[in-house]
Every structure is written in structure tokens, then in C-alpha cells.
Enzyme design. Structure first.
Site, PDB file in Angstrom:
ATOM      1  N   CYS A 243       0.885  -1.184   0.000  1.00 24.73           N
ATOM      2  CA  CYS A 243       0.000   0.000   0.000  1.00 24.73           C
ATOM      3  C   CYS A 243       0.910   1.218   0.000  1.00 24.73           C
ATOM      4  O   CYS A 243       1.012   1.935   0.990  1.00 24.73           O
ATOM      5  CB  CYS A 243      -0.926  -0.008   1.209  1.00 24.73           C
ATOM      6  SG  CYS A 243      -1.895  -1.521   1.388  1.00 24.73           S
ATOM      7  N   PRO A 246       1.829   7.591  -0.459  1.00 21.92           N
ATOM      8  CA  PRO A 246       2.534   8.379  -1.477  1.00 21.92           C
ATOM      9  C   PRO A 246       4.009   8.028  -1.655  1.00 21.92           C
ATOM     10  O   PRO A 246       4.723   8.708  -2.381  1.00 21.92           O
ATOM     11  CB  PRO A 246       2.390   9.805  -0.951  1.00 21.92           C
ATOM     12  CG  PRO A 246       2.408   9.642   0.529  1.00 21.92           C
ATOM     13  CD  PRO A 246       1.667   8.360   0.804  1.00 21.92           C
ATOM     14  N   ASP A 265      -0.078   0.242  -5.353  1.00 20.83           N
ATOM     15  CA  ASP A 265      -1.185   0.896  -4.658  1.00 20.83           C
ATOM     16  C   ASP A 265      -2.429   0.764  -5.512  1.00 20.83           C
ATOM     17  O   ASP A 265      -2.358   0.873  -6.748  1.00 20.83           O
ATOM     18  CB  ASP A 265      -0.882   2.372  -4.384  1.00 20.83           C
ATOM     19  CG  ASP A 265      -1.771   2.941  -3.292  1.00 20.83           C
ATOM     20  OD1 ASP A 265      -1.313   2.998  -2.133  1.00 20.83           O
ATOM     21  OD2 ASP A 265      -2.924   3.310  -3.588  1.00 20.83           O
ATOM     22  N   ASP A 303       1.269  -1.121   4.893  1.00 20.87           N
ATOM     23  CA  ASP A 303       0.832   0.073   5.632  1.00 20.87           C
ATOM     24  C   ASP A 303      -0.644   0.243   5.291  1.00 20.87           C
ATOM     25  O   ASP A 303      -1.005   0.952   4.360  1.00 20.87           O
ATOM     26  CB  ASP A 303       1.665   1.279   5.201  1.00 20.87           C
ATOM     27  CG  ASP A 303       1.390   2.507   6.046  1.00 20.87           C
ATOM     28  OD1 ASP A 303       0.540   2.426   6.950  1.00 20.87           O
ATOM     29  OD2 ASP A 303       2.011   3.553   5.794  1.00 20.87           O
ATOM     30  N   CYS A 356      -1.970   3.562  11.069  1.00 22.41           N
ATOM     31  CA  CYS A 356      -1.864   4.823  11.809  1.00 22.41           C
ATOM     32  C   CYS A 356      -3.120   4.998  12.658  1.00 22.41           C
ATOM     33  O   CYS A 356      -3.666   6.094  12.786  1.00 22.41           O
ATOM     34  CB  CYS A 356      -1.633   6.012  10.881  1.00 22.41           C
ATOM     35  SG  CYS A 356      -2.785   6.146   9.515  1.00 22.41           S
TER      36      CYS A 356
END
Length: 412
Positions: A243, A246, A265, A303, A356
Site C-alpha cells: 500500500c 505516497p 497501490d 501500511d 496509523c
């Protein structure tokens, strides 16, 4: 200023309806607008949304049937409480904005705001944590259960403005040499977390920092920079960043190791961000549009998409956009990503799972489900560096770093 207040109210109204904040800024911010002023009002209105709604109800007994007028009032309460402009000027401009929005309400706006100015120092701080810190009630309830000793500090830090931390691209310049450039340019900075990370003070445009075009640095929180260490990478490995957009963690890997890195991605639009960052940092990766199910990797980084609850200070609109039912959707998606990544990991390889989020339903619960279904998977201990605040492998967000979760699995 009143025209900017009208635009800010429109943006907040559209955001409540489910629109993305970046899209709204692009749509509503015109050349004649004070863009920084509007963004400050919108972000402040979001940050204090539930508190300002609570305050407004103290002064308006009936529901205001014009949403733009309601959000204008809430935004103006934020201005009065947090900006340095003269209060009478703020009220006068809000009244002008009300006339522009709906002329039937300007007297109400004037009366409510002047009453608030007279009474605001007498208002009692609400006992309810979700109002005091302006979060959804379910969010606060979950934090109180999961972090009984830290929940209030977590709520408070989410309402602060995150500092800008840069990661030095040491393929281009050393840490000490870049510090020299900052000092030559008279840019204030601070070394944090045992002097390993550069925190820039009062930066408004990172492209104006020394060496931006030459790829000397990348903006990345210290917590996110830990992923590269946790992956236990060696030169020559085949690595997949599943993933990737950016590209922050992918570029960090390439800055430090000579590896064969595939970046994937699902968002075609965000893949362009990977390309852009790779180009600026003068790095090369394999940006793939489809996963080769026959290829096997030494290391895989996932991620995963998540609630973003550990980085809310960087994405303040999450407080209004995120719904309780989203957490279950994310956890299902996260488990699916782990399963897909596990299939293409070499025997003896390692997979790092990162979110996150600070909600256990997206972290420990997903890990437990994954381990129960994959008997060849073993979780390994991670050593969190000194200076980071954590609980197991969950980083607790504070003034120095975001709240990320890490878990690494080895394939037996």
C-alpha cells in the site's frame, strides 16, 4: 473578511455532508479569497466542532434551520476564542456574512455573538469528554476503555497542530551538512528524540526549504520512519510495499538499502505521487499496476488503510468524517490485505503490518485473527527506540510523534 467567512461556512457544511476537504478547498477557494485565513477557520471549526455546537445551544434555544448560518456562528465562536482580531470586528464581519448567506438571520447572528461576548467567561467547562475535546462520543468511549491512563492526553494531542519533521535523504546529503544549510538560511529547527530527527519551526511552504528540488529531504513523522528499521532489511532483497502511496516508507527503504523494491497501490491517482517523490529524491523502484501472484518476496510492508485515529492532528477532518461502522470495515480490509500478502511471502521471510490507528479493533484484534488462521505465522518482538511513548507495539501519539501500530510476522 466577510466573504471568506461565507466560504468557510460553505466548506464546513459540505464536509459534514461527506465531501473530502481537499476537494472542497479546490472548489471554494478563489483568487480573491484569503486562503490561509479560510483554512484556519475551517480547521479550527472542525477541531472545536462539538464544543462550539455545545456553546451555541446555550445561546440559541431552537434549531437554526439554515445550516450555513449555524456553521457561520460556530466558526465565529472559534475566531473569538482563538484568533487575535478585535472581537467587535469579528462580530461585525460575521453579521455581514450572515446578510450574504440569508438576510433573515443577520439580527440573530448579531444577538447571539454579542451575548456570547458578554457571557463567555462565565461558561463552565463541560464535564463530558467528547464535548470538551470535540470528538465523536463513540471515539472517546473506545479510548477510555483501551487507554484508561492515557486517553485524555491522546484526545488533547489530537487537537494540537503537528510539527513538521523532515527525514534527510542521506544518499544526497548528510544530516550534519543539511543542518549547516538550515543555519545558513536562518531557519529555526530542533533536534528531537535523542537528536535523531529534525523538526522545523513555523514552516509554511516546505518547497522553500534548502535542497527541496534536489531531493535532500522528505517530510515524515518519526513514527513512520521506524518501519524501515523494523523490516530488518538486507541489501539484495526482493521487497514489496503493498500500500505504497505516497511513497514515504518506500523512499526511505531505497535511501538506506540497495534492494529490488516493488511499489503497488490500488489508487492509480496516488501512484503518481510515488513517481513524483521517487523522481525528486532521485531514487528508482518498480511501480507495478498488478500483483504477480507467482512472485515471492523476502520482505513485505503493508501500511494498511485505517481510521487514521493516530494521526488526527495531521488530518483533523477525520474527527467529523469517521463513523463507528468504518472501524469494522477497515479491520476486514486489513485482514484481507494480510492474507493476500502472506501468500506471496517467501518461507523465512518477514511481513510488517502497520496502521496509523490507535483502535485495538484495527490492530491487536486483526493480528489475533490473522495468527489464528495462519499457523505458519509467528509474531516477533519489536524493540521501540528510546524516547518514543508506547504500549506494546502501539505508539501513543504525543508532541514528538504520531500514534502508529506495528507488528512483524515471520513465515515458518
Amino acid at each position: 473578511m466577510y466573504k471568506d467567512l461565507v466560504q468557510a461556512a460553505k466548506i464546513l457544511s459540505e464536509l459534514i455532508s461527506g465531501r473530502k476537504i481537499d476537494t472542497l478547498f479546490n472548489r471554494f477557494l478563489k483568487e480573491e479569497n484569503n486562503k490561509n485565513f479560510i483554512k484556519d477557520i475551517v480547521y479550527g471549526g472542525i477541531r472545536d466542532f462539538y464544543l462550539n455546537d455545545y456553546i451555541l445551544k446555550k445561546f440559541v434555544k431552537k434549531d437554526i434551520n439554515d445550516h450555513l448560518i449555524k456553521y457561520l456562528l460556530m466558526n465565529t465562536i472559534y475566531q473569538i476564542n482563538h484568533q487575535s482580531k478585535a472581537e467587535f470586528t469579528v462580530v461585525n464581519e460575521a453579521v455581514k456574512a450572515a446578510k450574504k448567506i440569508n438576510n433573515n438571520f443577520y439580527n440573530l447572528v448579531n444577538a447571539v455573538l454579542r451575548n456570547y461576548l458578554r457571557e463567555k467567561d462565565k461558561l463552565v467547562t463541560p464535564e463530558e469528554m467528547y464535548i470538551r475535546y470535540s470528538y465523536p462520543q463513540w471515539w472517546v468511549s473506545d479510548l477510555m476503555k483501551e487507554y484508561p491512563n492515557d486517553y485524555e492526553a491522546i484526545l488533547a494531542i489530537g487537537n494540537t497542530r503537528a510539527k513538521t519533521v523532515i527525514r534527510i535523504n542521506q544518499r544526497q546529503i548528510s544530516l550534519n551538512d543539511y543542518i549547516d544549510l538550515l543555519e545558513q538560511a536562518n531557519i529555526d529547527y530542533e533536534l528531537t528524540l535523542e537528536d535523531k530527527y529534525i523538526q522545523i519551526s513555523n514552516v509554511k511552504d516546505i518547497t522553500m526549504l534548502p535542497g527541496y528540488e534536489r531531493g535532500h529531504f522528505y517530510v515524515q513523522d518519526p513514527a513512520a520512519q521506524l518501519a524501515c528499521d523494523f523490516l530488518d532489511i538486507q541489501n539484495g532483497m526482493n521487497i514489496l510495499d503493498l500500500c505504497s502511496a505516497p511513497g514515504g516508507k518506500a523512499t526511505h527503504i531505497l535511501e538506506r538499502f540497495d534492494v529490488d523494491l516493488d511499489c503497488y497501490d490500488i489508487s492509480k491517482e496516488r501512484i503518481n505521487l510515488i513517481r513524483s517523490n521517487m523522481k525528486r529524491l532521485q531514487l528508482k523502484s518498480n511501480i507495478i499496476e498488478k500483483i504477480d501472484i507467482n512472485k515471492r518476496y523476502d520482505r513485505i510492508l503493508i501500511d494498511a488503510p485505517c481510521s487514521g485515529s493516530g494521526v488526527v492532528r495531521r488530518n483533523i477532518d477525520i474527527k467529523l468524517m469517521r463513523k463507528q461502522q468504518d472501524i469494522e470495515k477497515f479491520s476486514n480490509q486489513q485482514l484481507q490485505l494480510l492474507e493476500e500478502g502472506w501468500k506471496i511471502l517467501k518461507s523465512g521471510g518477514k511481513l510488517l503490518y502497520v496502521t496509523c490507528s490507535i483502535f485495538k479493533h484495527e490492530n491487536e484484534n486483526v493480528v489475533m485473527k490473522f495468527l489464528s488462521k495462519n499457523k505458519d505465522a509467528a509474531s516477533q518482538d519489536l524493540i521501540i527506540p528510546n524516547g518514543f511513548k508506547y504500549q506494546n507495539t502501539q505508539l501513543i501519539p504525543n508532541q514528538f510523534h504520531d500514534g502508529l501500530f506495528f507488528k512483524i510476522f515471520s513465515k515458518n
